[in-house]
Design a protein around this motif. Structure first.
Motif, mmCIF file in Angstrom:
data_model
loop_
_atom_site.group_PDB
_atom_site.id
_atom_site.type_symbol
_atom_site.label_atom_id
_atom_site.label_comp_id
_atom_site.label_asym_id
_atom_site.label_seq_id
_atom_site.Cartn_x
_atom_site.Cartn_y
_atom_site.Cartn_z
ATOM 1 N N MET A 195 -44.647 23.189 -7.979
ATOM 2 C CA MET A 195 -45.670 23.321 -6.942
ATOM 3 C C MET A 195 -45.342 24.453 -6.007
ATOM 4 N N ALA A 196 -44.072 24.516 -5.560
ATOM 5 C CA ALA A 196 -43.721 25.494 -4.550
ATOM 6 C C ALA A 196 -42.278 25.925 -4.750
ATOM 7 N N THR A 197 -41.447 25.706 -3.771
ATOM 8 C CA THR A 197 -40.045 26.038 -3.896
ATOM 9 C C THR A 197 -39.240 25.096 -3.019
ATOM 10 N N MET A 198 -37.954 25.199 -3.104
ATOM 11 C CA MET A 198 -37.008 24.431 -2.303
ATOM 12 C C MET A 198 -37.573 24.184 -0.900
ATOM 13 N N LEU A 199 -37.177 24.995 0.055
ATOM 14 C CA LEU A 199 -37.818 24.953 1.369
ATOM 15 C C LEU A 199 -38.272 26.367 1.701
ATOM 16 N N CYS A 200 -39.539 26.514 2.054
ATOM 17 C CA CYS A 200 -40.073 27.827 2.412
ATOM 18 C C CYS A 200 -41.052 27.658 3.562
ATOM 19 N N PHE A 201 -40.876 28.483 4.584
ATOM 20 C CA PHE A 201 -41.735 28.391 5.760
ATOM 21 C C PHE A 201 -42.264 29.789 6.095
ATOM 22 N N ILE A 202 -43.569 29.886 6.157
ATOM 23 C CA ILE A 202 -44.244 31.163 6.378
ATOM 24 C C ILE A 202 -45.103 31.045 7.633
ATOM 25 N N PHE A 203 -45.083 32.094 8.440
ATOM 26 C CA PHE A 203 -45.801 32.093 9.710
ATOM 27 C C PHE A 203 -46.646 33.355 9.827
ATOM 28 N N THR A 204 -47.846 33.224 10.351
ATOM 29 C CA THR A 204 -48.695 34.376 10.615
ATOM 30 C C THR A 204 -49.412 34.179 11.937
ATOM 31 N N ASP A 205 -49.711 35.293 12.614
ATOM 32 C CA ASP A 205 -50.475 35.205 13.850
ATOM 33 C C ASP A 205 -51.978 35.277 13.592
ATOM 34 N N ALA A 206 -52.373 35.291 12.323
ATOM 35 C CA ALA A 206 -53.791 35.326 11.968
ATOM 36 C C ALA A 206 -54.487 34.026 12.352
ATOM 37 N N ALA A 207 -55.803 34.138 12.552
ATOM 38 C CA ALA A 207 -56.628 32.955 12.828
ATOM 39 C C ALA A 207 -57.377 32.606 11.550
ATOM 40 N N ILE A 208 -56.886 31.584 10.863
ATOM 41 C CA ILE A 208 -57.446 31.181 9.569
ATOM 42 C C ILE A 208 -57.544 29.665 9.540
ATOM 43 N N ALA A 209 -58.686 29.142 9.143
ATOM 44 C CA ALA A 209 -58.875 27.698 9.039
ATOM 45 C C ALA A 209 -57.935 27.118 7.989
ATOM 46 N N ALA A 210 -57.558 25.863 8.174
ATOM 47 C CA ALA A 210 -56.592 25.219 7.285
ATOM 48 C C ALA A 210 -57.053 25.222 5.827
ATOM 49 N N ALA A 211 -58.329 24.970 5.584
ATOM 50 C CA ALA A 211 -58.826 24.911 4.203
ATOM 51 C C ALA A 211 -58.716 26.258 3.513
ATOM 52 N N ALA A 212 -59.041 27.343 4.238
ATOM 53 C CA ALA A 212 -58.948 28.681 3.656
ATOM 54 C C ALA A 212 -57.490 29.052 3.407
ATOM 55 N N LEU A 213 -56.618 28.677 4.324
ATOM 56 C CA LEU A 213 -55.190 28.943 4.166
ATOM 57 C C LEU A 213 -54.629 28.179 2.974
#
Length: 415
Positions: A195-213
């Motif tokens: 599905m993904a990876t071990m632990l990965c955390f990504i941050f952005t200052d963009a304004a994006i709705a949760a569903a689109a993200l």
């Protein structure tokens, strides 16, 4: 763990610096969960209005933090992330769930937010009871002392057998307004993401709705983290979360609400590139590795079939040990292709080690040069390309070799 001194040959001479990103602050602490003399607790404090998306392990023995994240993702909002290393809080029964509940409650009180806006993640030993009492009293102080310029410190706090923190940053634009994406992850062993990876955390200052993200993350994970493996073992704790603080609204960015919006095209490409970068960094820090390996499978019936064949190669111990021994043993590639269970034409199967064609149309290549192929295998980075001769689809998988040090690291893991 102190007995193993292996260091990845791919440790960068200089770490990428992640500049502060509006809407998120970090703090770390030495909680003594397992390690002494190093940080093992991290919090990320997120501004109100932050949206979140995530992909989580499909392991049937998923950890208590994974189950909590799965539940909280339904709300689509985040104010706090709490991560510990040293204890995975997996296979810990009711005590594990109680530790998560206690952590979430402390986080919500410290950040003055709802409990579903608190996300937790843990990495480390499986099966050891988690004593939340070791660190919940620290959370309030961490939230209050968090600072923007601490991405590297946060990345170091979540490491276990990693030999360096994995960091990446990209800049792109949405509607002509510049936005930033910063990310970090950890992982070196028990790596075969589902599905993904071990632990990965990504941050952005963009304004994006949760569903689109969420749509972007779910799409890109397939050709990044799910195209990477170290040892074929899917973790109980695999978690990848993306947080969008929305701070770019203050610079004129119109919030993106719709899944598949054209305004996200450049952002989507940048996010994919950052995730690809992080996935490769994980494979380049595989426990005990000496070589980074890319398997490219072509001529398959479908992309899914191509990926499964590539994974069969990348997860084969006998093939990975041959690579560690710098042996151009293409017979082991033939074996791995055959065991994958996907369509392959034995009499059209062709294999290249780098530029060296070692097998062509079902037999050893007439141009095969053992000395040249063996010389190629001495490189730190190896590409093995395979054409299975049944279709037009292709896929890639990144991995590493399998050395004595991998055995030593994992034989000594709990000692």
């Amino acid at each position: 763990m102190g007995k193993i001194s292996h260091r990845s040959p791919f440790v960068p001479e200089k770490l990428v610096r992640l500049a502060p990103l509006a809407g998120v602050r970090f703090a770390t602490a030495e909680a003594g969960i397992r390690y002494k003399g190093r940080t093992d607790l991290m919090v990320a404090v997120l501004d109100e209005g932050t949206t979140v998306a995530g992909v989580l392990t499909r392991s049937k023995t998923a950890s208590a933090p994974v189950l909590a994240c799965r539940k909280h993702l339904a709300g689509g909002a985040a104010r706090l992330l709490i991560v510990n290393s040293g204890n995975a809080n997996a296979f810990t029964g009711m005590k594990g769930r109680e530790a998560v509940d206690r952590t979430v409650a402390a986080g919500a009180a410290a950040a003055n937010c709802a409990e579903h806006e608190v996300f937790v993640s843990s990495t480390g030993v499986i099966g050891e009871p988690m004593d939340a009492g070791r660190f919940v009293h620290l959370i309030d102080g961490l939230v209050n002392s968090a600072v923007p310029d601490a991405f590297e410190a946060a990345a170091r706090a979540i490491m276990t057998t990693d030999t360096y923190p994995k960091l990446a940053t990209r800049r792109t634009s949405i509607g002509g307004v510049e936005v930033t994406i910063n990310g970090f992850c950890k992982g070196a062993g028990m790596i075969a993401p589902d599905m993904a990876t071990m632990l990965c955390f990504i941050f952005t200052d963009a304004a994006i709705a949760a569903a689109a993200l969420q749509a972007l993350l779910s799409e890109h994970v397939e050709t990044t983290f799910n195209a990477m493996t170290v040892d074929g073992d899917t973790s109980t704790s695999d978690t990848c979360l993306v947080f969008a603080t929305g701070a770019a609204r203050a610079r004129g960015q119109e919030p993106v609400e719709k899944v598949g919006a054209e305004a996200l095209a450049d952002f989507s490409r940048a996010l994919h590139d950052l995730m690809r970068d992080l996935a490769i960094q994980v494979a380049k820090d595989g426990e005990g590795l000496s070589k980074f390996v890319t398997f490219v499978v072509e001529g398959a019936e479908s992309v899914e079939a191509a990926r499964r064949i590539a994974l069969a190669c990348a997860n084969s111990p006998i093939l990975k040990t041959a690579i560690a021994g710098e042996d151009p043993n293409w017979g082991r590639v033939v074996m791995a292709v055959g065991k994958a269970g996907e369509a392959a034409d034995r009499d059209k199967l062709s294999i290249w080690f780098g530029a060296h064609c070692v097998a062509w149309n079902g037999e050893r290549s007439a141009e095969y040069d053992e000395a040249a192929a063996a010389a190629y295998m001495k490189n730190r980075e190896i590409v093995i390309r395979i054409n299975v001769g049944v279709g037009e689809a292709a896929a890639h998988v990144w991995t590493c070799d399998l050395t004595h040090d991998y055995i030593a690291i994992n034989a000594d893991y709990r000692s």
